[in-house]
Design a protein around this motif. Structure first.
Motif, mmCIF file in Angstrom:
data_model
loop_
_atom_site.group_PDB
_atom_site.id
_atom_site.type_symbol
_atom_site.label_atom_id
_atom_site.label_comp_id
_atom_site.label_asym_id
_atom_site.label_seq_id
_atom_site.Cartn_x
_atom_site.Cartn_y
_atom_site.Cartn_z
ATOM 1 N N PRO A 194 -5.828 -7.165 -2.740
ATOM 2 C CA PRO A 194 -4.443 -7.403 -2.319
ATOM 3 C C PRO A 194 -3.737 -6.100 -1.959
ATOM 4 N N SER A 195 -2.817 -6.200 -1.009
ATOM 5 C CA SER A 195 -2.081 -5.027 -0.536
ATOM 6 C C SER A 195 -0.844 -4.741 -1.362
ATOM 7 N N LEU A 218 -9.898 -10.710 -3.652
ATOM 8 C CA LEU A 218 -9.638 -11.686 -2.596
ATOM 9 C C LEU A 218 -8.138 -11.808 -2.347
ATOM 10 N N THR A 219 -7.758 -11.659 -1.089
ATOM 11 C CA THR A 219 -6.356 -11.781 -0.679
ATOM 12 C C THR A 219 -6.176 -13.086 0.083
ATOM 13 N N LEU A 243 -0.173 -10.529 11.365
ATOM 14 C CA LEU A 243 0.070 -10.157 9.972
ATOM 15 C C LEU A 243 0.653 -8.756 9.875
ATOM 16 N N HIS A 244 0.117 -7.821 10.625
ATOM 17 C CA HIS A 244 0.654 -6.450 10.597
ATOM 18 C C HIS A 244 2.090 -6.421 11.081
ATOM 19 N N ASP A 252 6.459 2.534 2.155
ATOM 20 C CA ASP A 252 5.019 2.661 1.923
ATOM 21 C C ASP A 252 4.384 1.290 1.730
ATOM 22 N N PHE A 253 3.716 0.787 2.763
ATOM 23 C CA PHE A 253 2.972 -0.464 2.656
ATOM 24 C C PHE A 253 1.825 -0.441 3.638
ATOM 25 N N GLU A 254 0.626 -0.688 3.136
ATOM 26 C CA GLU A 254 -0.561 -0.753 3.978
ATOM 27 C C GLU A 254 -1.234 -2.095 3.772
#
Length: 391
Positions: A194-195, A218-219, A243-244, A252-254
């Motif tokens: 997960p992100s 698993l995401t 999604l991006h 800060d999010f990847e």
């Protein structure tokens, strides 16, 4: 064949009902049209409300959940390029646990078979008879193709929206409430960590998106799509592009990418029938009601239904009392309609209806900003999200 309770459907509702009845010394037989392998692999809901987790603990079914479940103390509303955290535990003193519905089904099947319960998988041609009499019965073909008849004191219809139980009630008995939303969900299961440590619900100009998870490896990700879309319309590249774009945030999010191991398209609807009983036939779970998944209520409503039903059937079959059976539908529907409203609230607040005028979108943003900044509004969302106590 003879039993006290014939249960149609081996999802979480039917299996949990069988377990609860067994704890009360009441015999049941479960019938399921799918194979054991199918129902144990069928990926569905993943959010367990606090009351659901507490019940599973009380009845001895939380061993793997305690080891593998992912406790969550908050969720995030993402809009205007920012995250706004709803602190579930700080606001309510309770939490949710992410633990896949298929894992609960595995635990239930193992527990029921260990106790010697009868679960008949891969049955066909299921029909319900004499449901208004004192001895209703179910006919079916077993996995070998042999015709069988199961007589019971009552029948529990736990076979979902497309099952045979609800259609077995004659026309004119049930009142139906149905609302179809002008969008669907494209869900993907991704082999990637997960992100984010919590769920993210995103309102974006391109449409809703949800970041969730099933395990640390698993995401689970969802996109709002047109209800007329088909899976062939959505290549991997298009899914990741959307999604991006929708999950982008200032800071800060990847978003972690990985192989897409499962994908599905789900229509969005709200559906309720009243009453949830006809004679000796009792409906529970998706056979009686559907909620859009935005509020994470579907499986949890099924759990609440069968808890109420197990109590009512114990009173009827053990004590000869009929009042809990008579009030079963009203008891369940009070919770159902609360969950329907909350799910509708979450869905309409977070999804973009492109047929609506810009005025509606400004109202959405106003509601989101109020919810994110008002302690009272955030507490109301949190209280409903973690689950109201079982009555």
């Amino acid at each position: 064949m003879r039993t006290q309770v014939a249960i149609v459907g081996a999802g979480p509702a039917g299996l949990l009902l069988s377990h609860l009845l067994w704890l009360d010394g009441i015999d049941s037989v479960v019938l399921e049209t799918r194979s054991r392998d199918y129902v144990e692999r069928r990926v569905r809901a993943g959010v367990c409300e606090h009351p659901t987790v507490e019940l599973l603990r009380e009845v001895g079914l939380a061993g793997r959940l305690e080891e593998e479940g992912l406790p969550h103390h908050g969720i995030n509303l993402r809009f205007d390029g920012e995250d706004h955290r709803i602190a579930l535990t700080d606001l309510t003193g309770r939490e949710i646990v992410v633990y896949g519905q298929q894992e609960i089904v595995k635990d239930l099947i193992a527990a029921r078979l260990a106790a010697g319960a009868e679960i008949h998988f891969e049955v066909s041609d299921v029909e319900l008879h004499d449901v208004t009499g004192d001895s209703p019965r179910v006919t079916f073909k077993d996995s070998t193709g042999a015709t069988q008849e199961l007589r019971a004191d009552v029948i529990a219809g736990c076979d979902g929206f497309h099952g045979v139980s609800r259609p077995s009630i004659p026309d004119g008995i049930l009142r139906t409430y149905d609302h179809v939303y002008p969008f669907a969900w494209l869900g993907v299961l991704v082999k990637a960590p997960p992100s984010h440590e919590e769920l993210i619900y995103t309102n974006h100009e391109r449409g809703f998106a949800l970041h969730s998870m099933r395990t640390p490896e698993l995401t689970r990700l969802y996109l709002q799509v047109d209800p007329n879309d088909v899976l062939a319309d959505w290549s991997d590249a298009r899914i990741w592009d959307e999604l991006h774009a929708r999950l982008a945030v200032n800071g800060d999010f990847e978003l972690h990418e990985g192989p897409i191991v499962e994908r599905l398209l789900s229509p969005m609807r709200s559906f309720v029938v009243e009453p949830m009983r006809h004679g000796r036939l009792f409906l529970a779970g998706d056979s009686a009601h559907i909620v859009p998944p935005t509020g994470a209520k579907g499986m949890n409503l099924a759990v609440a239904d069968v808890l109420a039903l197990s109590r009512a059937l114990k009173a009827l079959l053990t004590d000869g009392r009929t009042d809990p059976v008579e009030s079963y539908s009203d008891t369940c529907l009070r919770r159902v309609w609360r969950a329907e409203h909350f799910s509708y609230f979450m869905t309409t607040m977070l999804h973009r209806d492109y047929s609506a005028d810009p005025f509606q979108h400004r109202l959405q943003l106003s509601q989101l900003r109020y919810t994110a900044t008002s302690v009272a509004a955030a507490t109301s969302l949190a209280e409903n999200y973690v689950g109201l106590p079982f009555s």
